[in-house]
Design a protein around this motif. Structure first.
Motif, PDB file in Angstrom:
ATOM      1  N   LEU A  48      16.487  98.498 -52.564  1.00 13.36           N
ATOM      2  CA  LEU A  48      15.080  98.507 -52.152  1.00 13.36           C
ATOM      3  C   LEU A  48      14.191  98.900 -53.317  1.00 13.36           C
ATOM      4  O   LEU A  48      14.545  99.753 -54.131  1.00 13.36           O
ATOM      5  CB  LEU A  48      14.872  99.498 -50.995  1.00 13.36           C
ATOM      6  N   GLY A  50       9.844  99.462 -54.328  1.00 12.93           N
ATOM      7  CA  GLY A  50       8.414  99.435 -54.000  1.00 12.93           C
ATOM      8  C   GLY A  50       7.676  98.887 -55.211  1.00 12.93           C
ATOM      9  O   GLY A  50       7.894  97.758 -55.645  1.00 12.93           O
ATOM     10  N   ALA A  51       6.836  99.742 -55.816  1.00 13.06           N
ATOM     11  CA  ALA A  51       6.055  99.301 -56.980  1.00 13.06           C
ATOM     12  C   ALA A  51       6.809  99.513 -58.287  1.00 13.06           C
ATOM     13  O   ALA A  51       6.258  99.275 -59.364  1.00 13.06           O
ATOM     14  CB  ALA A  51       4.729 100.045 -57.016  1.00 13.06           C
ATOM     15  N   GLY A  52       8.051  99.986 -58.210  1.00  9.27           N
ATOM     16  CA  GLY A  52       8.863 100.146 -59.418  1.00  9.27           C
ATOM     17  C   GLY A  52       8.407 101.293 -60.307  1.00  9.27           C
ATOM     18  O   GLY A  52       8.648 101.278 -61.504  1.00  9.27           O
ATOM     19  N   ARG A  53       7.783 102.319 -59.718  1.00  8.72           N
ATOM     20  CA  ARG A  53       7.246 103.423 -60.532  1.00  8.72           C
ATOM     21  C   ARG A  53       8.241 104.565 -60.719  1.00  8.72           C
ATOM     22  O   ARG A  53       7.924 105.544 -61.397  1.00  8.72           O
ATOM     23  CB  ARG A  53       5.956 103.965 -59.895  1.00  8.72           C
ATOM     24  N   SER A  54       9.427 104.495 -60.143  1.00  8.98           N
ATOM     25  CA  SER A  54      10.433 105.523 -60.446  1.00  8.98           C
ATOM     26  C   SER A  54      10.949 105.236 -61.848  1.00  8.98           C
ATOM     27  O   SER A  54      11.230 104.083 -62.197  1.00  8.98           O
ATOM     28  CB  SER A  54      11.585 105.471 -59.451  1.00  8.98           C
ATOM     29  N   ASN A  59      15.497 102.217 -58.391  1.00  7.68           N
ATOM     30  CA  ASN A  59      14.899 101.008 -57.812  1.00  7.68           C
ATOM     31  C   ASN A  59      15.485  99.730 -58.418  1.00  7.68           C
ATOM     32  O   ASN A  59      14.882  98.667 -58.335  1.00  7.68           O
ATOM     33  CB  ASN A  59      13.375 101.046 -57.977  1.00  7.68           C
ATOM     34  N   THR A 117       3.987 102.563 -53.704  1.00  4.06           N
ATOM     35  CA  THR A 117       3.855 102.153 -52.301  1.00  4.06           C
ATOM     36  C   THR A 117       4.228 103.339 -51.417  1.00  4.06           C
ATOM     37  O   THR A 117       4.914 104.273 -51.872  1.00  4.06           O
ATOM     38  CB  THR A 117       4.838 101.014 -51.984  1.00  4.06           C
ATOM     39  N   GLY A 120       8.091 103.444 -51.181  1.00  3.63           N
ATOM     40  CA  GLY A 120       8.707 104.044 -52.362  1.00  3.63           C
ATOM     41  C   GLY A 120       8.408 105.535 -52.451  1.00  3.63           C
ATOM     42  O   GLY A 120       9.262 106.331 -52.842  1.00  3.63           O
ATOM     43  N   HIS A 127       5.672 114.384 -54.471  1.00  3.31           N
ATOM     44  CA  HIS A 127       4.789 115.554 -54.398  1.00  3.31           C
ATOM     45  C   HIS A 127       3.561 115.286 -55.273  1.00  3.31           C
ATOM     46  O   HIS A 127       3.583 114.394 -56.125  1.00  3.31           O
ATOM     47  CB  HIS A 127       5.516 116.796 -54.921  1.00  3.31           C
ATOM     48  N   ILE A 176      12.116 101.586 -44.709  1.00  2.00           N
ATOM     49  CA  ILE A 176      10.912 102.054 -44.018  1.00  2.00           C
ATOM     50  C   ILE A 176       9.959 100.856 -43.999  1.00  2.00           C
ATOM     51  O   ILE A 176       9.625 100.301 -45.057  1.00  2.00           O
ATOM     52  CB  ILE A 176      10.279 103.251 -44.762  1.00  2.00           C
ATOM     53  N   TYR A 416      15.241 115.654 -59.467  1.00  5.04           N
ATOM     54  CA  TYR A 416      14.400 114.712 -58.721  1.00  5.04           C
ATOM     55  C   TYR A 416      14.832 113.289 -59.076  1.00  5.04           C
ATOM     56  O   TYR A 416      14.674 112.860 -60.225  1.00  5.04           O
ATOM     57  CB  TYR A 416      12.948 114.981 -59.134  1.00  5.04           C
TER      58      TYR A 416
END
Ligand code: FAD
Length: 463
Positions: A48, A50-54, A59, A117, A120, A127, A176, A416
């Motif tokens: 999965l 989302g916006a690929g920001r990890s 991701n 997103t 994500g 946080h 989700i 994290y």
């Protein structure tokens, strides 16, 4: 037969890790279901995104069917009386503030960038600079729909144990698909922001302790090149929501960051200038210059700042990560209980200096614990660090990271997944403890074939 035309190279935000995957961009729950069926039929995994920001490898998934959720971005309902918004999980933090600020609401938790997103953000349970008082994004979810690889769609609330497992599970339990979120009421589109220089670690921590009982946000920059009596120096920012009703001065339409810096330089090309400084001498100089400005013209000042400018500083320079090309960078963030944080962070910075691998940017934040399974937070502090990666320094950098990981573990700290690239399976086992066992029980029930996976899951042997 999966079309080879779907094959795309996909990277984590730090650009140090990438993998080819079959990319799908579904627009409905039904389309997601059919991706799981295709995976089953072809014997492949599903990842999965989302916006690929990890920053790391949470991701991406080599040769997997990658579900990019960003087209599921519809706002389904908005109640401006209660501040509850119902939306598909591809809706971003940016979509939320642009939609709701006009009516006097701001997302309860925002990250240093507005592009993640909701799916994500919940996958990692993000946080903000208000973690110590508002918790994580998961704590503000009223309910959410989750599609499991078995095809079952469930609505979960904070009464369900599974809710605490899915949120923070890095996309390894279910998709989700819809989220109902309670937004935060604000009287203004501006904040009162206090800036104060800290000469060393003692002053840094004293500032957080001084303001933690009434500030709405706190964050501090740390110069990782400073040594001896100046070690840990930097600049603290505390921010407060305004109480008076002056929302009109800064509604959604005029929160946008300016396109020019100093009214002359286009922001879009700034990363190229930044690249010139993206080395040890350049960054030592920039950190020293920032410290000088922070302790002189910018010191002990309260000023007005828009919510967007204060929250999303990192979006100010588009494509800033390109300054780290070609090797990319890793972000490294550890969370340490308050009793040990100062000593651990001071030692981590000393180690970097011994290795001649100082972080180019250091950011200190205050946190509180939460009950999500793969929680990263503690009653303490985190230090986030950006390390440039090159072919030449990689092995040494990972060796340094392992030493810093050991320090964190010995002092009851946590990690994290959104920021991790260097943990080993035994490290994850150690800090996650019983939560990992409980996660695996849910995994065998809701994803019995182990369809959901990622490079992070493989590296840490999570499932
Ligand atoms: C400049 C910058 C600043 C940042 N600042 C912060 C910060 O202040 N605080 C913080 O906590 N983080 C911060 N981050 C990290 C970022 O907020 C998280 O990595 C967030 O998860 C990114 O969301 P995304 O939509 O890009 O998800 P991705 O990175 O694409 O995915 C994140 C995880 O969620 C899973 N996932 C994606 N969609 C779904 C879904 N629909 N259902 C279930 N799982 C899903 C993925 O498999 C993956 O494991 C920052 C990142 C950047 C680049």
């Amino acid at each position: 037969m999966i079309s080879p035309q779907r094959i795309t190279r996909v990277a984590g935000y730090g650009m140090t890790q990438a993998a080819d995957a079959y990319v799908y961009r579904p627009t409905s729950v039904e389309e997601i279901r059919s991706v799981f069926e295709e995976a089953r039929a072809s014997g492949r995994k599903v990842t999965l995104r989302g916006a690929g920001r990890s920053y790391g490898d949470g991701n991406i998934g080599a040769e997997s069917l990658l579900i990019d959720i960003t087209r599921m971005n519809r706002i389904l309902a908005w109640d401006s009386a209660s501040g509850i918004i119902d939306c598909e999980s591809g809706v971003t933090i940016e979509n939320l503030w642009r939609y709701c600020l006009e009516d006097g609401y701001w997302p309860p938790v925002v990250t240093g960038t507005m592009y993640p997103t909701l799916g994500g953000a919940l996958g990692m349970n993000v946080h903000g600079k208000n973690n110590y008082c508002q918790g994580t994004i998961g704590e503000h979810v009223v309910d959410m729909d989750v599609l499991f690889p078995t095809g079952e769609l469930k609505t979960l609330t904070n009464e369900d144990d599974l809710f605490y497992a899915v949120i923070s599970s890095a996309g390894l339990l279910g998709v989700i698909t819809r989220v109902k979120l309670k937004m935060h009421r604000v009287a203004s589109g501006n904040l009162d922001v206090w800036a104060e220089a800290a000469k060393n670690w003692d002053e840094q921590f004293a500032l957080f302790e001084k303001y933690e009982h009434d500030a709405d946000y706190m964050v501090s920059w740390v110069d990782c090149f400073s040594k001896g009596a100046k070690a840990g120096r930097g600049q603290f920012h505390g921010a407060w929501y305004k109480q008076r009703e002056d929302l009109g001065s800064r509604v959604a339409s005029n929160q946008d960051l300016p396109a020019l810096i100093l009214g002359i330089f286009p922001k879009s090309v700034l990363w190229r200038e930044l690249k010139l400084f993206c080395n040890r001498p350049g960054m030592r100089l920039l950190n020293a210059a920032k410290q000088f400005a922070s302790s002189t013209i910018g010191n002990n000042k309260m000023h007005d700042q828009s919510l967007v400018a204060f929250s999303f500083l990192l979006d100010y320079v588009p494509d800033w990560r390109r300054a780290y090309e070609p090797g990319g960078f890793i972000q490294y963030q550890t969370f340490v209980p308050k009793e040990h944080a100062k000593a651990v962070f001071a030692q981590q910075i000393r180690l970097q200096q011994e290795y001649n691998l100082e972080s180019f940017l250091g950011v200190l934040k205050r946190h509180r614990p939460d009950r999500f399974f793969f929680s990263h937070a503690v009653d303490g502090y985190s230090l986030a660090l950006d390390f440039k990666v090159t072919e030449k320094n990689k092995a040494k950098l990972w060796e340094l990271a392992h030493k810093m990981n050991d320090l964190t573990l010995k002092n009851g700290g946590r990690f994290y997944f959104a920021k991790d690239s260097t943990l080993r399976p035994e490290d994850a086992e150690q800090y996650l403890g019983d939560a990992l066992h409980k996660f695996r029980v849910f995994k065998s029930e809701y994803d019995p074939e182990g369809l959901l996976s990622s490079e992070l899951a493989r590296r840490l042997k999570l499932s």
